[in-house]
Design a protein around this motif. Structure first.
Motif, mmCIF file in Angstrom:
data_model
loop_
_atom_site.group_PDB
_atom_site.id
_atom_site.type_symbol
_atom_site.label_atom_id
_atom_site.label_comp_id
_atom_site.label_asym_id
_atom_site.label_seq_id
_atom_site.Cartn_x
_atom_site.Cartn_y
_atom_site.Cartn_z
ATOM 1 N N GLY A 115 -41.532 -39.045 42.570
ATOM 2 C CA GLY A 115 -42.266 -38.183 41.645
ATOM 3 C C GLY A 115 -41.873 -36.719 41.814
ATOM 4 O O GLY A 115 -41.666 -36.002 40.833
ATOM 5 N N TRP A 116 -41.739 -36.289 43.060
ATOM 6 C CA TRP A 116 -41.352 -34.897 43.343
ATOM 7 C C TRP A 116 -39.971 -34.602 42.746
ATOM 8 O O TRP A 116 -39.708 -33.502 42.270
ATOM 9 C CB TRP A 116 -41.339 -34.650 44.852
ATOM 10 C CG TRP A 116 -40.842 -33.291 45.231
ATOM 11 C CD1 TRP A 116 -41.534 -32.111 45.206
ATOM 12 C CD2 TRP A 116 -39.515 -32.953 45.661
ATOM 13 N NE1 TRP A 116 -40.742 -31.074 45.596
ATOM 14 C CE2 TRP A 116 -39.492 -31.560 45.892
ATOM 15 C CE3 TRP A 116 -38.356 -33.687 45.882
ATOM 16 C CZ2 TRP A 116 -38.342 -30.893 46.326
ATOM 17 C CZ3 TRP A 116 -37.214 -33.031 46.317
ATOM 18 C CH2 TRP A 116 -37.217 -31.648 46.538
ATOM 19 N N ALA A 161 -38.751 -35.933 40.007
ATOM 20 C CA ALA A 161 -38.968 -35.706 38.569
ATOM 21 C C ALA A 161 -39.586 -34.331 38.336
ATOM 22 O O ALA A 161 -39.219 -33.618 37.395
ATOM 23 C CB ALA A 161 -39.870 -36.794 37.993
ATOM 24 N N LEU A 162 -40.517 -33.959 39.214
ATOM 25 C CA LEU A 162 -41.145 -32.631 39.128
ATOM 26 C C LEU A 162 -40.094 -31.535 39.259
ATOM 27 O O LEU A 162 -40.050 -30.589 38.465
ATOM 28 C CB LEU A 162 -42.193 -32.499 40.239
ATOM 29 C CG LEU A 162 -42.858 -31.131 40.490
ATOM 30 C CD1 LEU A 162 -44.288 -31.346 41.004
ATOM 31 C CD2 LEU A 162 -42.100 -30.264 41.486
ATOM 32 N N GLU A 221 -37.893 -31.211 36.178
ATOM 33 C CA GLU A 221 -38.649 -30.599 35.067
ATOM 34 C C GLU A 221 -38.848 -29.100 35.297
ATOM 35 O O GLU A 221 -38.621 -28.289 34.398
ATOM 36 C CB GLU A 221 -40.009 -31.307 34.950
ATOM 37 C CG GLU A 221 -40.964 -30.721 33.940
ATOM 38 C CD GLU A 221 -40.567 -31.025 32.512
ATOM 39 O OE1 GLU A 221 -39.946 -32.091 32.300
ATOM 40 O OE2 GLU A 221 -40.844 -30.212 31.620
ATOM 41 N N VAL A 222 -39.274 -28.754 36.504
ATOM 42 C CA VAL A 222 -39.576 -27.352 36.828
ATOM 43 C C VAL A 222 -38.305 -26.499 36.787
ATOM 44 O O VAL A 222 -38.312 -25.399 36.213
ATOM 45 C CB VAL A 222 -40.263 -27.258 38.217
ATOM 46 C CG1 VAL A 222 -40.244 -25.838 38.748
ATOM 47 C CG2 VAL A 222 -41.702 -27.772 38.124
ATOM 48 N N GLY A 234 -44.622 -29.461 36.066
ATOM 49 C CA GLY A 234 -43.879 -30.340 36.966
ATOM 50 C C GLY A 234 -44.730 -31.504 37.439
ATOM 51 O O GLY A 234 -44.264 -32.647 37.486
ATOM 52 N N ALA A 260 -44.794 -34.232 34.943
ATOM 53 C CA ALA A 260 -43.589 -35.076 34.991
ATOM 54 C C ALA A 260 -43.661 -36.020 36.191
ATOM 55 O O ALA A 260 -43.296 -37.200 36.105
ATOM 56 C CB ALA A 260 -42.338 -34.197 35.074
ATOM 57 N N LEU A 261 -44.140 -35.504 37.321
ATOM 58 C CA LEU A 261 -44.315 -36.313 38.533
ATOM 59 C C LEU A 261 -45.263 -37.483 38.251
ATOM 60 O O LEU A 261 -44.963 -38.637 38.584
ATOM 61 C CB LEU A 261 -44.865 -35.428 39.661
ATOM 62 C CG LEU A 261 -45.316 -36.088 40.973
ATOM 63 C CD1 LEU A 261 -45.094 -35.121 42.139
ATOM 64 C CD2 LEU A 261 -46.771 -36.525 40.981
ATOM 65 N N GLU A 276 -43.704 -40.166 36.068
ATOM 66 C CA GLU A 276 -42.709 -40.929 36.822
ATOM 67 C C GLU A 276 -43.381 -41.876 37.819
ATOM 68 O O GLU A 276 -43.027 -43.054 37.918
ATOM 69 C CB GLU A 276 -41.796 -39.941 37.574
ATOM 70 C CG GLU A 276 -40.773 -40.566 38.501
ATOM 71 C CD GLU A 276 -39.636 -41.227 37.755
ATOM 72 O OE1 GLU A 276 -39.310 -40.766 36.644
ATOM 73 O OE2 GLU A 276 -39.087 -42.226 38.266
#
Lengths: 204, 204
Positions: free
Chosen positions: A164-165, A167-168, A171-172, B164, B167-168, B171
């Motif tokens: 998940g991080w 993906a974060l 995105e960020v 973010g 998004a996390l 996911e």
């Protein structure tokens, strides 16, 4: 029109020539989306015939996948952990390299993320492999003892949060490169690094 | 073959009929990807002619966008904050509703995320609007005083991290529904909720 430094007339092994053409493809990708990288464009930039390119890469799809795989390998390489022993410092350095990579290759990088998310199975596979390599590395680098010292257990839940991080972070960083909105690079890196530590820590 | 409860022969206003058809489209989307939802399938399920459907929805692209917009509105509605005054409890309840929504509408939801990430500008716009609605709400619900009590300032950096986190969450929840790997629903919700708090807190 720029040409490759080594003239195509110089005799090279087919493998070296293919590698050289892939490098050129990756450079072209920095400022273009993957759909804008055609065999024709590469032939023009490399100063060789389209026929020869089809000989090396088969078809457009295979060519695109080879370029994207090379770009993913490059990203994994430039963000490789340093020899610093502090895992947080290593993480900040890797994140800094990642931000630089996304900044320098923005058009291509965003198009890859989109291609991976869309229906193209081959692209998704390369993307998933790269993401797995980037995140699994976090556990290998830190090692069990350092993880324990940070209050982290290597579990399914932890792996899920690291995914998940990842993906974060994607995105960020894409949002930030597009529009920093006054957020400094250092603030960004601090928040991402400390965010990971907070996310993987076992609940109190 | 299931038909809509209300017979199409009953006189309804065009708006009500359109709404009813959209609801059916959203129900079909639960177990199918967006590409599998055709005007033909909807006509068959609703027991009305394709011609009438084209009358309501124009073309396939407009039909898909209308269904997706309706699905996004539904997601925003089912995850609306409760009247509980504790922001962390509100967040856990919203997250629980989100997990339930993704579980119940898995095929459709994953296809929407992919459609938004791919080249379709209309889909991306709906997706971005929904994401903005879902995340901006977090600030409105909590309010300035409660944010301050949690050590959070409403700044560009904070908004970036919330984006973010969104998004996390997407996911992590998609991965978890696909393969829970022994992680309990409660553990998942706890980690996501506390993760948000940790991510938006101002650096020490």
């Amino acid at each position: 029109m720029r040409h490759m430094t080594a003239s195509p007339r110089v005799r090279m092994s087919p493998d070296s020539r293919r590698e050289q053409l892939l490098d050129l493809g990756v450079r072209l990708l920095a400022t273009r989306s993957i759909d804008e990288i055609s065999i024709e464009l590469l032939a023009e930039e490399a100063g060789i015939s389209r026929g020869l390119l089809y000989h090396y890469f088969g078809n457009k799809q295979d060519f695109h996948r080879a370029v994207v795989r090379r770009a993913a390998d490059e990203l994994i390489e430039v963000t490789a952990p340093s020899s610093d022993t502090d895992p947080l410092v290593q993480l900040m350095l890797s994140l800094g390299a990642y931000v630089e990579y996304v900044t320098d290759n923005f058009e291509g990088y965003v198009s890859l993320v989109r291609a991976a998310a869309s229906g193209d199975e081959g692209m998704r596979e390369i993307y998933e492999e790269a993401r797995a390599a980037l995140t699994d590395r976090l556990f290998e680098v830190a090692g069990r003892e350092q993880l324990a010292a940070l209050g982290v257990t290597d579990s399914a839940a932890t792996r899920l949060m690291v995914r998940g991080w990842s993906a974060l972070t994607e995105e960020v960083v894409i949002s930030w490169v597009r529009s920093p909105a006054g957020v400094s690079r250092d603030d960004l890196l601090q928040r991402l690094a400390h965010g990971l530590v907070a996310l993987v820590r076992d609940p109190a």
